[in-house]
Motif scaffolding. Structure first.
Motif, mmCIF file in Angstrom:
data_model
loop_
_atom_site.group_PDB
_atom_site.id
_atom_site.type_symbol
_atom_site.label_atom_id
_atom_site.label_comp_id
_atom_site.label_asym_id
_atom_site.label_seq_id
_atom_site.Cartn_x
_atom_site.Cartn_y
_atom_site.Cartn_z
ATOM 1 N N PRO A 1 14.726 14.571 33.242
ATOM 2 C CA PRO A 1 13.794 14.393 34.368
ATOM 3 C C PRO A 1 14.291 15.096 35.637
ATOM 4 O O PRO A 1 15.428 14.903 36.065
ATOM 5 N N SER B 1 3.041 18.679 34.632
ATOM 6 C CA SER B 1 4.104 17.679 34.764
ATOM 7 C C SER B 1 5.385 18.380 35.222
ATOM 8 O O SER B 1 5.492 19.612 35.170
ATOM 9 N N ASP B 2 6.355 17.585 35.633
ATOM 10 C CA ASP B 2 7.644 18.141 36.043
ATOM 11 C C ASP B 2 8.273 18.961 34.916
ATOM 12 O O ASP B 2 8.826 20.031 35.150
ATOM 13 N N GLU B 3 8.185 18.448 33.703
ATOM 14 C CA GLU B 3 8.782 19.131 32.560
ATOM 15 C C GLU B 3 8.132 20.507 32.348
ATOM 16 O O GLU B 3 8.815 21.498 32.094
#
Length: 187
Positions: free
Chosen positions: A72, A8-10
């Motif tokens: 985000p 994921s982006d995180e």
């Protein structure tokens, strides 16, 4: 490293913050095209949109350390892109107003009798001030203004990025503008 594309982006942000440069590349690949289309839609100029997105990813590189994993990435990148686009539009608007005002002023005023002398003196002073620029800035500025080379041609010749050329010319113009603002206000 094989798992990175599925993160994921995180998770990618955490990997990048811990020194994994490949994570940055994946974030870049995920968002570059989307941000480019967004900027290009507003600016209606492909090269300017590319410049804006490049600046956004430079900002991301610099500020990534301070981003929270819960923040985000997409929101950060879109906000940065929007702000850069607005800055660019504001700059273009000011530049256009300045050029229109200058053109109007030149059309309305009759040339002074000693215009040739003033023009010659101004050219001499500009040349003198150009010599005080840093060697690299002077070289880039002269290639642009005296040899009428494009940013792309200069960047190829000197083996530097278009962005560096653009920044150096902008800095040179800013320095010269500051030196001659009083002179122009008199005339």
């Amino acid at each position: 490293m094989n798992q990175l594309p599925t993160l994921s982006d995180e998770q990618l942000l955490l990997c990048f913050q811990s020194g994994d440069k490949h994570a940055y590349e994946l974030i870049y690949e995920r968002y570059w095209a989307i941000l480019f289309r967004h900027a290009q839609k507003i600016l209606q100029d492909e090269e300017e949109a590319k410049d804006v997105v490049q600046e956004v990813f430079t900002i991301f590189w610099i500020k990534a350390e301070s981003l929270l994993p819960t923040q985000p990435i997409a929101a950060f990148l879109y906000t940065a892109t929007r702000n850069k686009v607005l800055d660019h539009l504001k700059h273009c608007k000011v530049k256009t107003k300045y050029l229109v005002a200058l053109r109007l002023m030149m059309e309305q005023q009759s040339p002074p009798a000693d215009e040739h002398i003033i023009e010659k003196e101004l050219a001499r002073q500009i040349e003198q001030e150009i010599e005080f620029l840093s060697p690299r800035m002077k070289e880039i500025f002269k290639l642009s203004r005296e040899q009428h080379k494009s940013y792309k041609e200069i960047s190829k010749q000197l083996e530097i990025s278009d962005k560096t050329v653009k920044k150096q010319i902008s800095n040179a113009l800013h320095l010269l503008k500051g030196k001659f603002q009083l002179f122009f206000s008199l005339f």
